[in-house]
Design a protein around this motif. Sequence first.
Motif, PDB file in Angstrom:
ATOM      1  N   THR A   1      34.168   9.587 -47.111  1.00  0.00           N
ATOM      2  CA  THR A   1      34.924  10.843 -47.221  1.00  0.00           C
ATOM      3  C   THR A   1      35.904  10.998 -46.070  1.00  0.00           C
ATOM      4  O   THR A   1      36.622  11.995 -46.015  1.00  0.00           O
ATOM      5  CB  THR A   1      33.975  12.054 -47.289  1.00  0.00           C
ATOM      6  N   GLY A   2      35.924  10.020 -45.162  1.00  0.00           N
ATOM      7  CA  GLY A   2      36.908  10.004 -44.090  1.00  0.00           C
ATOM      8  C   GLY A   2      36.907  11.277 -43.268  1.00  0.00           C
ATOM      9  O   GLY A   2      35.868  11.880 -43.003  1.00  0.00           O
ATOM     10  N   ALA A   3      38.102  11.693 -42.888  1.00  0.00           N
ATOM     11  CA  ALA A   3      38.262  12.862 -42.022  1.00  0.00           C
ATOM     12  C   ALA A   3      37.827  14.153 -42.711  1.00  0.00           C
ATOM     13  O   ALA A   3      37.554  15.145 -42.034  1.00  0.00           O
ATOM     14  CB  ALA A   3      39.714  12.967 -41.558  1.00  0.00           C
ATOM     15  N   SER A   4      37.735  14.159 -44.037  1.00  0.00           N
ATOM     16  CA  SER A   4      37.282  15.373 -44.736  1.00  0.00           C
ATOM     17  C   SER A   4      35.805  15.645 -44.484  1.00  0.00           C
ATOM     18  O   SER A   4      35.346  16.779 -44.616  1.00  0.00           O
ATOM     19  CB  SER A   4      37.534  15.267 -46.241  1.00  0.00           C
ATOM     20  N   ALA A   5      35.040  14.604 -44.147  1.00  0.00           N
ATOM     21  CA  ALA A   5      33.632  14.725 -43.747  1.00  0.00           C
ATOM     22  C   ALA A   5      32.797  15.551 -44.738  1.00  0.00           C
ATOM     23  O   ALA A   5      32.035  16.425 -44.345  1.00  0.00           O
ATOM     24  CB  ALA A   5      33.531  15.310 -42.342  1.00  0.00           C
ATOM     25  N   VAL A   6      32.943  15.251 -46.003  1.00  0.00           N
ATOM     26  CA  VAL A   6      32.238  16.016 -47.041  1.00  0.00           C
ATOM     27  C   VAL A   6      30.721  15.927 -46.866  1.00  0.00           C
ATOM     28  O   VAL A   6      30.021  16.949 -46.914  1.00  0.00           O
ATOM     29  CB  VAL A   6      32.656  15.546 -48.454  1.00  0.00           C
TER      30      VAL A   6
ATOM     31  N   ASP B   1      43.552  14.612 -44.193  1.00  0.00           N
ATOM     32  CA  ASP B   1      44.027  13.238 -44.383  1.00  0.00           C
ATOM     33  C   ASP B   1      43.720  12.393 -43.146  1.00  0.00           C
ATOM     34  O   ASP B   1      43.174  12.879 -42.149  1.00  0.00           O
ATOM     35  CB  ASP B   1      45.504  13.205 -44.766  1.00  0.00           C
ATOM     36  N   ASP B   2      44.064  11.118 -43.206  1.00  0.00           N
ATOM     37  CA  ASP B   2      43.748  10.193 -42.115  1.00  0.00           C
ATOM     38  C   ASP B   2      44.467  10.533 -40.812  1.00  0.00           C
ATOM     39  O   ASP B   2      44.072  10.080 -39.747  1.00  0.00           O
ATOM     40  CB  ASP B   2      44.065   8.756 -42.531  1.00  0.00           C
ATOM     41  N   ASP B   3      45.520  11.332 -40.903  1.00  0.00           N
ATOM     42  CA  ASP B   3      46.237  11.765 -39.700  1.00  0.00           C
ATOM     43  C   ASP B   3      45.683  13.074 -39.147  1.00  0.00           C
ATOM     44  O   ASP B   3      46.226  13.622 -38.195  1.00  0.00           O
ATOM     45  CB  ASP B   3      47.737  11.931 -40.009  1.00  0.00           C
ATOM     46  N   GLY B   4      44.621  13.587 -39.781  1.00  0.00           N
ATOM     47  CA  GLY B   4      44.012  14.829 -39.309  1.00  0.00           C
ATOM     48  C   GLY B   4      44.682  16.088 -39.823  1.00  0.00           C
ATOM     49  O   GLY B   4      44.358  17.191 -39.377  1.00  0.00           O
ATOM     50  N   VAL B   5      45.601  15.960 -40.751  1.00  0.00           N
ATOM     51  CA  VAL B   5      46.290  17.122 -41.308  1.00  0.00           C
ATOM     52  C   VAL B   5      45.396  17.755 -42.375  1.00  0.00           C
ATOM     53  O   VAL B   5      44.956  17.085 -43.317  1.00  0.00           O
ATOM     54  CB  VAL B   5      47.660  16.728 -41.913  1.00  0.00           C
ATOM     55  N   ARG B   6      45.116  19.053 -42.202  1.00  0.00           N
ATOM     56  CA  ARG B   6      44.268  19.802 -43.138  1.00  0.00           C
ATOM     57  C   ARG B   6      45.140  20.416 -44.233  1.00  0.00           C
ATOM     58  O   ARG B   6      46.150  21.028 -43.935  1.00  0.00           O
ATOM     59  CB  ARG B   6      43.524  20.910 -42.413  1.00  0.00           C
ATOM     60  N   ARG B   7      44.686  20.257 -45.457  1.00  0.00           N
ATOM     61  CA  ARG B   7      45.382  20.865 -46.596  1.00  0.00           C
ATOM     62  C   ARG B   7      44.377  21.681 -47.387  1.00  0.00           C
ATOM     63  O   ARG B   7      43.338  21.172 -47.789  1.00  0.00           O
ATOM     64  CB  ARG B   7      45.997  19.787 -47.468  1.00  0.00           C
TER      65      ARG B   7
END
Length: 168
Positions: free
Chosen positions: A26-31, A148-154
């Motif tokens: 889940t990458g940076a989203s850390a679900v 996302d992988d750049d740490g941008v929250r959407r």
Amino acid sequence: MDPTHDLTVRAVDRRDLPLLERWQPTGASAVHETRVARVEEGASTYLVAFDGAGPVGSCEVRWDGPPAPEVSDGVPEVNGLQVWPQERQGSGVGSRLLDHVEALVAGAGHRGVGLGVDPANEGALRLYRRRGYLDTGTRYPDRYTVVDDDGVRRESADVVAWLVKPLP
């Protein structure tokens, strides 16, 4: 042969995070981390289905229901039910997870369990209808955050239909 023969479902905790991230990153989203944090707060139970090769599905029981003001019936929510890999969908994994959820929720004394589903997801709707989930007529935006992988929250929201299954 029954495709769910070797399937087990159990609640997971922090010790399972590395395994879950390997099987479904889940990458940076850390679900997975977010769900385990809710478990540790006592707000949910995170269930994962395992076969001989590893995890094949999961869902979370959110004991206070969805965080949507449109839903006010007070039943726990089945959140994020999924089966992976996609080839396993339709093989009974989702039903096995729901068996565990429904038993867990009924055992805790709740009169029903609900879930939000995309009204266009015909496969999921067929499963839920077959299992006795009824459309309440309530629609609400299911809000979630993706990082996302750049740490941008959407922030995102999908409109879902609220279905409830009465439990004995």
